[in-house]
Design a protein around this motif. Structure first.
Motif, PDB file in Angstrom:
ATOM      1  N   LYS B  60       0.791  -1.164   0.037  1.00 29.54           N
ATOM      2  CA  LYS B  60       0.119  -0.036  -0.106  1.00 29.54           C
ATOM      3  C   LYS B  60       0.696   1.160   0.165  1.00 29.54           C
ATOM      4  O   LYS B  60       1.776   1.239   0.902  1.00 29.54           O
ATOM      5  CB  LYS B  60      -0.756   0.073   1.164  1.00 29.54           C
ATOM      6  N   THR B  61       0.838   2.167  -1.034  1.00 30.25           N
ATOM      7  CA  THR B  61       1.568   3.192  -1.330  1.00 30.25           C
ATOM      8  C   THR B  61       0.930   4.516  -1.406  1.00 30.25           C
ATOM      9  O   THR B  61      -0.012   4.507  -1.914  1.00 30.25           O
ATOM     10  CB  THR B  61       2.772   3.078  -2.295  1.00 30.25           C
ATOM     11  N   PHE B  62       1.328   5.370  -0.475  1.00 28.86           N
ATOM     12  CA  PHE B  62       0.635   6.766  -0.831  1.00 28.86           C
ATOM     13  C   PHE B  62       1.748   7.623  -1.259  1.00 28.86           C
ATOM     14  O   PHE B  62       2.924   7.950  -0.527  1.00 28.86           O
ATOM     15  CB  PHE B  62       0.247   7.260   0.626  1.00 28.86           C
ATOM     16  N   GLY B  63       1.658   8.042  -2.513  1.00 26.43           N
ATOM     17  CA  GLY B  63       2.555   9.056  -3.304  1.00 26.43           C
ATOM     18  C   GLY B  63       2.111   9.020  -4.699  1.00 26.43           C
ATOM     19  O   GLY B  63       1.153   8.802  -5.096  1.00 26.43           O
ATOM     20  N   CYS B  64       2.949   9.450  -5.402  1.00 25.00           N
ATOM     21  CA  CYS B  64       2.987   9.705  -6.814  1.00 25.00           C
ATOM     22  C   CYS B  64       2.956   8.379  -7.569  1.00 25.00           C
ATOM     23  O   CYS B  64       3.028   7.232  -7.005  1.00 25.00           O
ATOM     24  CB  CYS B  64       4.078  10.489  -7.414  1.00 25.00           C
ATOM     25  N   GLY B  65       2.539   8.502  -8.776  1.00 24.71           N
ATOM     26  CA  GLY B  65       2.199   7.267  -9.991  1.00 24.71           C
ATOM     27  C   GLY B  65       3.526   6.437  -9.759  1.00 24.71           C
ATOM     28  O   GLY B  65       3.460   5.263  -9.927  1.00 24.71           O
ATOM     29  N   SER B  66       4.809   7.050  -9.755  1.00 30.30           N
ATOM     30  CA  SER B  66       5.725   6.451 -10.064  1.00 30.30           C
ATOM     31  C   SER B  66       6.193   5.388  -8.532  1.00 30.30           C
ATOM     32  O   SER B  66       6.639   4.583  -8.791  1.00 30.30           O
ATOM     33  CB  SER B  66       6.966   7.352 -10.164  1.00 30.30           C
ATOM     34  N   ALA B  67       5.943   5.997  -7.591  1.00 24.58           N
ATOM     35  CA  ALA B  67       6.179   5.374  -6.299  1.00 24.58           C
ATOM     36  C   ALA B  67       5.099   4.015  -6.315  1.00 24.58           C
ATOM     37  O   ALA B  67       5.425   2.968  -5.950  1.00 24.58           O
ATOM     38  CB  ALA B  67       5.733   6.207  -5.038  1.00 24.58           C
ATOM     39  N   ILE B  68       3.850   4.471  -6.817  1.00 26.08           N
ATOM     40  CA  ILE B  68       2.912   3.198  -6.904  1.00 26.08           C
ATOM     41  C   ILE B  68       3.512   2.275  -7.685  1.00 26.08           C
ATOM     42  O   ILE B  68       3.374   0.986  -7.232  1.00 26.08           O
ATOM     43  CB  ILE B  68       1.445   3.858  -7.163  1.00 26.08           C
ATOM     44  N   ALA B  69       3.795   2.473  -8.810  1.00 23.76           N
ATOM     45  CA  ALA B  69       4.090   1.632 -10.006  1.00 23.76           C
ATOM     46  C   ALA B  69       5.307   0.838  -9.353  1.00 23.76           C
ATOM     47  O   ALA B  69       5.705  -0.375  -9.582  1.00 23.76           O
ATOM     48  CB  ALA B  69       4.385   2.366 -11.320  1.00 23.76           C
ATOM     49  N   SER B  70       6.303   1.512  -8.972  1.00 27.13           N
ATOM     50  CA  SER B  70       7.470   0.876  -8.351  1.00 27.13           C
ATOM     51  C   SER B  70       7.147  -0.022  -7.237  1.00 27.13           C
ATOM     52  O   SER B  70       7.891  -1.177  -7.200  1.00 27.13           O
ATOM     53  CB  SER B  70       8.392   1.696  -7.691  1.00 27.13           C
ATOM     54  N   SER B  71       6.128   0.150  -6.377  1.00 31.25           N
ATOM     55  CA  SER B  71       6.030  -0.733  -5.267  1.00 31.25           C
ATOM     56  C   SER B  71       5.076  -1.921  -5.683  1.00 31.25           C
ATOM     57  O   SER B  71       5.004  -3.161  -5.225  1.00 31.25           O
ATOM     58  CB  SER B  71       5.373  -0.030  -4.236  1.00 31.25           C
ATOM     59  N   SER B  72       4.355  -1.655  -6.725  1.00 35.98           N
ATOM     60  CA  SER B  72       3.245  -2.619  -7.444  1.00 35.98           C
ATOM     61  C   SER B  72       4.270  -3.715  -7.902  1.00 35.98           C
ATOM     62  O   SER B  72       4.139  -4.815  -8.056  1.00 35.98           O
ATOM     63  CB  SER B  72       2.356  -1.955  -8.321  1.00 35.98           C
ATOM     64  N   LEU B  73       5.265  -3.150  -8.731  1.00 35.10           N
ATOM     65  CA  LEU B  73       6.303  -4.050  -9.785  1.00 35.10           C
ATOM     66  C   LEU B  73       7.158  -4.749  -8.510  1.00 35.10           C
ATOM     67  O   LEU B  73       7.255  -6.035  -8.727  1.00 35.10           O
ATOM     68  CB  LEU B  73       7.139  -3.334 -10.519  1.00 35.10           C
ATOM     69  N   ALA B  74       7.465  -4.316  -7.551  1.00 33.82           N
ATOM     70  CA  ALA B  74       8.315  -4.953  -6.530  1.00 33.82           C
ATOM     71  C   ALA B  74       7.693  -5.980  -6.001  1.00 33.82           C
ATOM     72  O   ALA B  74       8.157  -7.173  -5.736  1.00 33.82           O
ATOM     73  CB  ALA B  74       8.849  -3.902  -5.512  1.00 33.82           C
ATOM     74  N   THR B  75       6.297  -6.061  -5.599  1.00 34.10           N
ATOM     75  CA  THR B  75       5.354  -6.952  -5.185  1.00 34.10           C
ATOM     76  C   THR B  75       5.460  -8.103  -6.187  1.00 34.10           C
ATOM     77  O   THR B  75       5.344  -9.437  -6.068  1.00 34.10           O
ATOM     78  CB  THR B  75       4.111  -6.907  -4.826  1.00 34.10           C
ATOM     79  N   GLU B  76       5.075  -7.904  -7.597  1.00 32.83           N
ATOM     80  CA  GLU B  76       5.227  -8.978  -8.370  1.00 32.83           C
ATOM     81  C   GLU B  76       6.501  -9.588  -8.607  1.00 32.83           C
ATOM     82  O   GLU B  76       6.525 -10.912  -8.814  1.00 32.83           O
ATOM     83  CB  GLU B  76       4.818  -8.232  -9.848  1.00 32.83           C
ATOM     84  N   TRP B  77       7.641  -8.798  -8.493  1.00 30.11           N
ATOM     85  CA  TRP B  77       8.815  -9.502  -8.752  1.00 30.11           C
ATOM     86  C   TRP B  77       9.474 -10.447  -7.465  1.00 30.11           C
ATOM     87  O   TRP B  77       9.963 -11.513  -7.811  1.00 30.11           O
ATOM     88  CB  TRP B  77       9.733  -8.303  -8.798  1.00 30.11           C
ATOM     89  N   VAL B  78       9.088  -9.926  -6.511  1.00 29.79           N
ATOM     90  CA  VAL B  78       9.291 -10.820  -5.195  1.00 29.79           C
ATOM     91  C   VAL B  78       8.534 -12.147  -4.966  1.00 29.79           C
ATOM     92  O   VAL B  78       9.111 -13.339  -4.561  1.00 29.79           O
ATOM     93  CB  VAL B  78       9.243  -9.951  -3.852  1.00 29.79           C
ATOM     94  N   LYS B  79       7.357 -12.063  -5.502  1.00 31.35           N
ATOM     95  CA  LYS B  79       6.489 -13.418  -5.657  1.00 31.35           C
ATOM     96  C   LYS B  79       7.194 -14.354  -6.163  1.00 31.35           C
ATOM     97  O   LYS B  79       7.542 -14.521  -7.227  1.00 31.35           O
ATOM     98  CB  LYS B  79       5.155 -12.965  -6.113  1.00 31.35           C
ATOM     99  N   GLY B  80       7.367 -15.629  -5.547  1.00 31.90           N
ATOM    100  CA  GLY B  80       7.871 -16.676  -6.059  1.00 31.90           C
ATOM    101  C   GLY B  80       9.373 -17.040  -5.951  1.00 31.90           C
ATOM    102  O   GLY B  80       9.937 -17.698  -6.407  1.00 31.90           O
ATOM    103  N   LYS B  81       9.913 -15.679  -5.545  1.00 29.91           N
ATOM    104  CA  LYS B  81      11.409 -15.762  -5.314  1.00 29.91           C
ATOM    105  C   LYS B  81      11.739 -16.266  -3.834  1.00 29.91           C
ATOM    106  O   LYS B  81      10.885 -16.030  -2.998  1.00 29.91           O
ATOM    107  CB  LYS B  81      12.006 -14.470  -5.497  1.00 29.91           C
ATOM    108  N   THR B  82      13.026 -16.774  -3.611  1.00 33.67           N
ATOM    109  CA  THR B  82      13.212 -17.055  -2.235  1.00 33.67           C
ATOM    110  C   THR B  82      13.731 -15.625  -1.747  1.00 33.67           C
ATOM    111  O   THR B  82      13.932 -14.635  -2.437  1.00 33.67           O
ATOM    112  CB  THR B  82      14.762 -17.841  -2.026  1.00 33.67           C
TER     113      THR B  82
END
Lengths: 243, 137
Positions: B60-82
């Protein structure tokens, strides 16, 4: 650092004169010298400054530097007065505001907020240690929680629902935020005093260590960071309550 | 400045928004902020204790579009990784993927910080849980 008023520039028009913005002898506008905003007003890099005196200086200089005033004179002088006027406006706008003045000083002193944050992340990556957050965790929690409440309030309003309890709660937090904001300003004044003390000692020819300067700077950086959050929250709370 | 298509996509359809139980032993929570713009970002991971694989991630991010996109992408990337694999994600990877302009690089830094903070929180929980497990035996 010598202030601009003390440095020697010769007047382009009558030559060999000591002047900063104007030639002292013939009054002609000089080309803008590379100067920071403090130096532009002939001020030391101190943060506690007499805003009324600054304003007076500003109006006097704007009158004298006004491009129209020099319209009939040398073409170079016209250009220079235009450049000087715009420099003057920027300098005044920056220095009269306590926060912008502080930010500007930190920038002059080589503080790069974003660079610091990036460097800390790189260090955390390299060492595997936790990155120390620049802002205290409890403030982050507070910012996060209040943002959640604001989002809830916006949702309620969108649905046309009334939630007096939530509005009251947010209103209460708004008052707290405004108190905090004021407290930060008071704290900033104390930090200014520390900084100005160092500059004063330097002016008196005493040695000030880089450590002391850094400590004084870091305190202000820390304060401005916290203030950013408070400022944004106050803005968002007002928006959410009004709409 | 205009946002890239990928940023707009994450902004309009953020992946994995939400939260998990902070007190749960296999959940790690990272709460970080970017003081330059006043953004605040919370990223949570749920780790499989047997495999150390991140099975779920929320943000959950409160901030600009880039901050939201960065964290959204981060959750996608970490999933399934050790956990260790997730630690190798660098902010510049996010910058590249989202074509973030220089003024928005701090958003990607924030996302990397959030991943590290969440994993750090989870690791701390594992360490403090160990002695209890020994005592229980």
């Amino acid at each position: 650092m010598a202030t601009q008023g003390e440095s020697t520039h010769s007047c382009w028009s009558c030559g060999a004169m000591r002047a900063a913005h104007f030639c002292e002898a013939c009054g002609k506008v000089q080309p803008p010298a590379p100067a920071d905003y403090f130096a532009f007003f002939g001020l030391p890099r101190k943060l506690n400054l007499d805003v009324a005196a600054l304003e007076k200086d500003f109006y006097e200089l704007s009158r004298k530097l006004h491009p129209d005033l020099n319209a009939r004179t040398d073409k170079r002088e016209q250009e220079w007065s235009l450049e000087q006027s715009s420099l003057l406006n920027d300098a005044y706008r920056t220095l009269k505001d306590p926060i912008r003045r502080t930010q500007y000083l930190l920038q002059l002193e080589g503080v790069e907020l974003e660079e610091q944050s990036k460097a800390a992340t790189e260090k955390a990556r390299a060492t595997g240690e936790a990155k120390k957050q620049i802002v205290p965790p409890d403030l982050l929690e507070e910012v996060f929680d209040l943002n959640m409440q604001l989002e809830e309030l916006r949702m309620h309003k969108k649905m046309g629902e009334d939630d007096p309890a939530l509005i009251e709660e947010i209103g209460r937090q708004k008052l707290e935020l405004e108190e905090k904001r004021q407290a930060l300003l008071n704290e900033l004044q104390a930090d200014w005093k520390t900084w100005d003390g160092l500059i004063g000692r330097e002016q008196a020819g005493q040695l000030v260590s880089e450590d002391e300067r850094k400590q004084a700077r870091d305190k202000m950086v820390d304060l401005l960071n916290r203030r950013n959050y408070i400022r944004n929250l106050v803005r968002d709370v007002n928006e959410a309550l009004e709409n | 400045m205009s946002y890239s298509d990928k940023v707009i996509d994450h902004y309009n359809n953020p992946r994995n928004v939400g939260s998990m139980d902070k007190s749960s032993a296999d959940v790690g929570t990272g709460l970080v902020g970017a003081p330059e713009c006043g953004d605040v970002m919370k990223l949570q991971i749920k780790v499989n204790p047997a495999t150390n694989v991140i099975e779920e991630a929320k943000f959950k991010t409160f901030g600009c579009g880039s901050a939201i996109a960065s964290s959204s992408l981060a959750t996608e990337w970490v999933k399934g990784k050790t956990v260790d694999e997730a630690l190798s994600i660098k902010n510049m990877d996010i910058v590249k993927e989202l074509s973030l302009p220089p003024v928005k690089i701090h958003c990607s830094v924030l996302a990397e910080d959030a991943i590290r903070a969440a994993i750090g929180d989870w690791k701390k929980k594992q360490e403090s849980a160990k002695p209890v497990a020994v005592e229980a035996r």
